[in-house]
Design a protein around this motif. Sequence first.
Motif, PDB file in Angstrom:
ATOM      1  N   GLN A 169      22.006 -16.412 -22.520  1.00 41.35           N
ATOM      2  CA  GLN A 169      20.970 -15.901 -21.742  1.00 41.35           C
ATOM      3  C   GLN A 169      20.546 -16.541 -20.373  1.00 41.35           C
ATOM      4  OE1 GLN A 169      17.301 -16.263 -24.020  1.00 41.35           O
ATOM      5  NE2 GLN A 169      16.259 -14.439 -22.777  1.00 41.35           N
ATOM      6  N   VAL A 170      20.637 -17.992 -20.503  1.00 41.64           N
ATOM      7  CA  VAL A 170      20.685 -18.592 -19.240  1.00 41.64           C
ATOM      8  C   VAL A 170      21.468 -18.271 -18.020  1.00 41.64           C
ATOM      9  CG1 VAL A 170      20.357 -20.876 -17.891  1.00 41.64           C
ATOM     10  CG2 VAL A 170      19.353 -20.572 -20.193  1.00 41.64           C
ATOM     11  N   LYS A 173      20.717 -15.341 -16.334  1.00 45.02           N
ATOM     12  CA  LYS A 173      19.706 -15.427 -15.378  1.00 45.02           C
ATOM     13  C   LYS A 173      20.225 -16.228 -13.876  1.00 45.02           C
ATOM     14  CE  LYS A 173      16.158 -13.531 -16.663  1.00 45.02           C
ATOM     15  NZ  LYS A 173      15.363 -12.826 -16.053  1.00 45.02           N
ATOM     16  N   ILE A 174      21.263 -16.593 -14.073  1.00 45.08           N
ATOM     17  CA  ILE A 174      22.070 -17.239 -12.886  1.00 45.08           C
ATOM     18  C   ILE A 174      23.010 -16.254 -12.283  1.00 45.08           C
ATOM     19  CG2 ILE A 174      23.556 -19.147 -11.922  1.00 45.08           C
ATOM     20  CD1 ILE A 174      22.033 -20.430 -14.433  1.00 45.08           C
ATOM     21  N   VAL A 287      23.846 -34.857 -13.522  1.00 46.26           N
ATOM     22  CA  VAL A 287      24.509 -33.765 -12.620  1.00 46.26           C
ATOM     23  C   VAL A 287      23.485 -32.668 -12.416  1.00 46.26           C
ATOM     24  CG1 VAL A 287      26.987 -34.071 -13.921  1.00 46.26           C
ATOM     25  CG2 VAL A 287      25.338 -32.402 -14.643  1.00 46.26           C
ATOM     26  N   LYS A 288      22.296 -32.679 -13.042  1.00 42.09           N
ATOM     27  CA  LYS A 288      21.398 -31.553 -12.780  1.00 42.09           C
ATOM     28  C   LYS A 288      20.916 -31.583 -11.472  1.00 42.09           C
ATOM     29  CE  LYS A 288      18.481 -32.580 -16.128  1.00 42.09           C
ATOM     30  NZ  LYS A 288      17.504 -32.681 -17.031  1.00 42.09           N
ATOM     31  N   LYS A 289      20.940 -33.077 -10.648  1.00 39.70           N
ATOM     32  CA  LYS A 289      20.635 -33.291  -9.532  1.00 39.70           C
ATOM     33  C   LYS A 289      21.360 -32.635  -8.461  1.00 39.70           C
ATOM     34  CE  LYS A 289      18.070 -37.533 -10.792  1.00 39.70           C
ATOM     35  NZ  LYS A 289      18.190 -38.810 -10.868  1.00 39.70           N
ATOM     36  N   ASN A 292      23.023 -26.564  -6.560  1.00 40.62           N
ATOM     37  CA  ASN A 292      23.680 -25.446  -7.321  1.00 40.62           C
ATOM     38  C   ASN A 292      24.351 -25.739  -8.691  1.00 40.62           C
ATOM     39  OD1 ASN A 292      22.989 -23.250  -5.446  1.00 40.62           O
ATOM     40  ND2 ASN A 292      24.538 -24.055  -3.758  1.00 40.62           N
ATOM     41  N   VAL A 293      24.132 -26.755  -9.128  1.00 43.25           N
ATOM     42  CA  VAL A 293      24.568 -27.170 -10.405  1.00 43.25           C
ATOM     43  C   VAL A 293      23.305 -26.906 -11.288  1.00 43.25           C
ATOM     44  CG1 VAL A 293      25.359 -28.829 -12.306  1.00 43.25           C
ATOM     45  CG2 VAL A 293      26.185 -28.886  -9.670  1.00 43.25           C
ATOM     46  N   PHE A 294      23.483 -25.792 -12.387  1.00 39.53           N
ATOM     47  CA  PHE A 294      22.590 -25.822 -13.449  1.00 39.53           C
ATOM     48  C   PHE A 294      22.789 -26.239 -14.677  1.00 39.53           C
ATOM     49  CE2 PHE A 294      22.451 -22.536 -10.255  1.00 39.53           C
ATOM     50  CZ  PHE A 294      21.052 -22.362  -9.831  1.00 39.53           C
ATOM     51  N   HIS A 296      22.090 -27.590 -18.350  1.00 39.06           N
ATOM     52  CA  HIS A 296      21.342 -27.471 -19.689  1.00 39.06           C
ATOM     53  C   HIS A 296      21.995 -27.911 -20.890  1.00 39.06           C
ATOM     54  CE1 HIS A 296      18.474 -24.855 -17.504  1.00 39.06           C
ATOM     55  NE2 HIS A 296      19.478 -24.525 -16.918  1.00 39.06           N
ATOM     56  N   SER A 300      16.951 -28.448 -23.630  1.00 38.99           N
ATOM     57  CA  SER A 300      16.168 -27.480 -22.738  1.00 38.99           C
ATOM     58  C   SER A 300      16.449 -26.026 -23.338  1.00 38.99           C
ATOM     59  CB  SER A 300      16.855 -27.710 -21.331  1.00 38.99           C
ATOM     60  OG  SER A 300      18.228 -27.436 -21.694  1.00 38.99           O
ATOM     61  N   ILE A 304      13.926 -22.481 -25.122  1.00 40.29           N
ATOM     62  CA  ILE A 304      13.983 -21.012 -24.940  1.00 40.29           C
ATOM     63  C   ILE A 304      14.159 -20.605 -26.292  1.00 40.29           C
ATOM     64  CG2 ILE A 304      15.688 -19.232 -24.291  1.00 40.29           C
ATOM     65  CD1 ILE A 304      16.880 -20.691 -22.288  1.00 40.29           C
TER      66      ILE A 304
ATOM     67  N   TYR B 157      14.864 -20.627  -9.065  1.00 39.31           N
ATOM     68  CA  TYR B 157      15.864 -21.668  -8.878  1.00 39.31           C
ATOM     69  C   TYR B 157      15.437 -22.844  -9.389  1.00 39.31           C
ATOM     70  CZ  TYR B 157      19.316 -25.021  -6.636  1.00 39.31           C
ATOM     71  OH  TYR B 157      20.188 -25.935  -6.208  1.00 39.31           O
ATOM     72  N   LEU B 160      14.851 -22.977 -13.211  1.00 39.73           N
ATOM     73  CA  LEU B 160      15.968 -23.192 -13.746  1.00 39.73           C
ATOM     74  C   LEU B 160      16.471 -24.649 -13.839  1.00 39.73           C
ATOM     75  CD1 LEU B 160      17.887 -19.877 -12.997  1.00 39.73           C
ATOM     76  CD2 LEU B 160      17.368 -20.766 -15.268  1.00 39.73           C
ATOM     77  N   LYS B 161      16.260 -25.261 -12.658  1.00 37.26           N
ATOM     78  CA  LYS B 161      16.447 -26.606 -12.420  1.00 37.26           C
ATOM     79  C   LYS B 161      15.765 -27.384 -13.505  1.00 37.26           C
ATOM     80  CE  LYS B 161      19.326 -28.075  -9.214  1.00 37.26           C
ATOM     81  NZ  LYS B 161      20.967 -28.779  -9.706  1.00 37.26           N
ATOM     82  N   ASN B 163      14.171 -26.715 -16.127  1.00 37.82           N
ATOM     83  CA  ASN B 163      14.291 -26.005 -17.631  1.00 37.82           C
ATOM     84  C   ASN B 163      12.572 -25.615 -17.945  1.00 37.82           C
ATOM     85  OD1 ASN B 163      16.686 -27.241 -18.086  1.00 37.82           O
ATOM     86  ND2 ASN B 163      15.948 -29.352 -18.852  1.00 37.82           N
ATOM     87  N   PHE B 165      11.171 -22.241 -18.632  1.00 35.65           N
ATOM     88  CA  PHE B 165      11.460 -20.807 -19.278  1.00 35.65           C
ATOM     89  C   PHE B 165      10.282 -19.896 -19.360  1.00 35.65           C
ATOM     90  CE2 PHE B 165      14.685 -24.005 -20.525  1.00 35.65           C
ATOM     91  CZ  PHE B 165      15.789 -23.506 -19.348  1.00 35.65           C
ATOM     92  N   PHE B 169      11.103 -16.841 -15.553  1.00 35.32           N
ATOM     93  CA  PHE B 169      12.538 -16.674 -16.147  1.00 35.32           C
ATOM     94  C   PHE B 169      12.519 -15.300 -16.856  1.00 35.32           C
ATOM     95  CE2 PHE B 169      15.160 -17.524 -19.766  1.00 35.32           C
ATOM     96  CZ  PHE B 169      16.079 -17.873 -19.293  1.00 35.32           C
ATOM     97  N   PRO B 173      15.124 -10.840 -12.326  1.00 38.82           N
ATOM     98  CA  PRO B 173      16.443 -10.618 -12.377  1.00 38.82           C
ATOM     99  C   PRO B 173      17.093 -12.003 -12.078  1.00 38.82           C
ATOM    100  CG  PRO B 173      15.751  -9.756 -10.420  1.00 38.82           C
ATOM    101  CD  PRO B 173      14.681 -10.068 -10.810  1.00 38.82           C
ATOM    102  N   SER B 174      18.570 -11.760 -12.259  1.00 42.89           N
ATOM    103  CA  SER B 174      19.536 -13.170 -11.979  1.00 42.89           C
ATOM    104  C   SER B 174      18.995 -13.673 -10.570  1.00 42.89           C
ATOM    105  CB  SER B 174      20.815 -12.891 -12.249  1.00 42.89           C
ATOM    106  OG  SER B 174      21.292 -12.078 -11.227  1.00 42.89           O
ATOM    107  N   LEU B 175      19.530 -15.006 -10.308  1.00 36.10           N
ATOM    108  CA  LEU B 175      19.578 -15.594  -9.145  1.00 36.10           C
ATOM    109  C   LEU B 175      20.693 -14.923  -8.040  1.00 36.10           C
ATOM    110  CD1 LEU B 175      19.442 -19.483  -9.541  1.00 36.10           C
ATOM    111  CD2 LEU B 175      17.942 -18.046  -8.658  1.00 36.10           C
ATOM    112  N   GLU B 176      21.588 -14.575  -8.735  1.00 36.67           N
ATOM    113  CA  GLU B 176      22.557 -13.780  -7.817  1.00 36.67           C
ATOM    114  C   GLU B 176      21.881 -12.423  -7.248  1.00 36.67           C
ATOM    115  OE1 GLU B 176      27.159 -14.698  -8.714  1.00 36.67           O
ATOM    116  OE2 GLU B 176      26.362 -12.754  -9.478  1.00 36.67           O
TER     117      GLU B 176
END
Lengths: 434, 274
Positions: A169-170, A173-174, A287-289, A292-294, A296, A300, A304, B157, B160-161, B163, B165, B169, B173-176
């Motif tokens: 699901q996450v 969202k990306i 790595v979350k820092k 563009n790296v998500f 989880h 976390s 959800i 963004y 999501l970073k 956490n 939700f 969230f 829609p999606s980030l893209e």
Amino acid sequence: MNLIGISINHKTAPIEIREALHLNRDEIIQLIGKLKEDTFSEGVVISTCNRTEIFVFPKYYSLNIDTAVNTLLNLKPVAGIKKEYFNKFFSCGAVKHLFTVSSGIDSLIVGDSQILGQVKEAFEISEDLNFTGTISKRIFDHSVKVGKRAIKETAIGEGAVTVSYAAVQVVEKIFANLEKKSALVIGAGETAELAAIHLHDKGVGKITITNRTQSKAESLAEKVNGAVIPFTHFKEYIHNFDIIISATSANETILGFEDIRNEMKKRKGNPLVIMDIAVPRDFDPEVKKLDNVFYHDMDSLKIIVDQNIQKRKSEIPKVEEIILEELVNFFSWYNTLEVVPTIKSIREFFDEIRNDELEKIKHKIKDEDFSKIEDMTRRMIGRLLHNPTVKLRELAESGNNIQDITTNTIILKELFGLDKERNNGSDKDMNDEK
Amino acid sequence: MISTLTSLNLIIPFLYLITFSAYLIDFFYENRILINSKRIFLFITLFIHIFYLLLRTIEFDHPPITNKFEIFSVLAFSVSFSYFILELLTDIRRTGTFIIFFSLLFQAASSLFIVNDYVVPEVLRNRLLGLHVISALLGYSGITISAVYGLLFLLLYKNLKANRFGLLFNRMPSLETLEKLSFNSLMIGFVLLTIAIIIGIIWLPTAFPDFRYSDPKLIGTIIIWIVYGAGIASKFAANLYGRKVILFSLFGFVLTMLSLILTSTLANTFHSFY
């Protein structure tokens, strides 16, 4: 209505007991055979990993509900079983319980839609074994309708309620178009398999598996039409993937901050989603820092899952409303059936009186006269009963005015003492009639 | 006709308010009825608004772009209309709240302060001016929508970073997709702004005797155009993704707003005829 419901489920009994009483298809068939022997005319047996349910109609009115429990325990004896592990329902309560089960609100995971398929399957087994009738068919039709309406009209089945599904699901969202994305699944255990299957179901373009035991990776790759890369080399390929789901049993991190930072340079900043669903974690959470790296992890994703479970629970009142509506619909139909035995009873009652009176004069008059009187009384009774019979049938067929139907049948029964006349096995007759 | 115009002028902000409320309620509570009907509210609002603008054009014999508050009304319409088209094309229905809000603001300001009896300079009745202003307004609508989607991108963004939700969230829609919506709106806006600039450069010197290329508004617009152009070019050349592109778009939007405010209030420009 004399429907009996027996339930042992996650709310009433510990898992060992539920497991011990779980019935496979063959055992259900066997149990139905026993139930038939033990004076049940129709019914259904539902058995899943979290519940075993028996819904049966006894052939006779006066029957101990425990008979169904005993039949089950005779087939599957369980040590340490207690009476309180079983919930027992009767008539409207049993129908309501079945509707509740079908709706998914009684499931361990609230809103689980699998139960609906299991209810349908259970009914099909009973149908194949000629253990169903008009009423049980109608009840199960309504229960399936409840399940479908719950899914369609409420949000009871919405949102991920497992960690692996929450991960997907996450990801959704990306990325907008998963067909164009590639995923790497690290590990081939149960969690990794579930995640890989979810990714496959969501249409991820390319799935690759890597695992310490190559054969397990190959087996999982086959299930999801994926590829395999050797575990010893997988770090060299990280930059090729948009999604990484890791669920290994490694005791320490397998990918650190620097590893991912270097890979992100190769990816020219294109986003990377890392779902670390291993305990202990496979990635350095730092790595979350990275831009563009998500990243989880279990904690976390659990947020959800908990949110979705809460959301599903808040939908329960809406589902209960659907259950109530379908109960009303079912009993509206069921109540109309009351008139059929009433009509039959009243005709029998009049015929008995006629026969009694004819018997009294049979030997006192000529055969020719007797025949005329016999015809005349038959016509007379026919004409006397014509109007009430037609009116009752009309009310029943319209399916409306339940109150009128009930009132009229009660008045008729009271006036002619029909309940007294037909005291023995009235419900049995009613079922036969239906 | 004036009375009809006055009535419509009062009604339209309320229509935007109703539409905005419908989108807002659906955003917070996922209303099953509103998910479809809010689009109908928006359609009705836009229909009545375009009718009002046409009526105004007929009544005053010039397009409704001759004073600040007429322009606000056209801007309100073009922002919501652009969103309406986007919603139809993408079927992304839960971002309208953030865009229609701008239309509501513009239209409310327009309805409050618009006047009917004023003298229109002859130069503002020119058809080329109409094209120039309308393409500029649509261009600004494009970059406004782009900025809104960019902001939503950044919020999602960050959520999501971190956490988180929550509502964003669940509803976005999606980030893209947000990035695509933002970039596509920006592209449309940029093309329309380019058209507005070209028409302006061709026509303005002939229409305004005091025209000069050193005009602050012209310089401001050119700077904005260069910033956006450089951003778009670098996106294609360096295959930039996500946050960097969005930040660029937001920077461009802030610059645009600053330029508009400064050149409309402080600077001495031949453009200040409103």
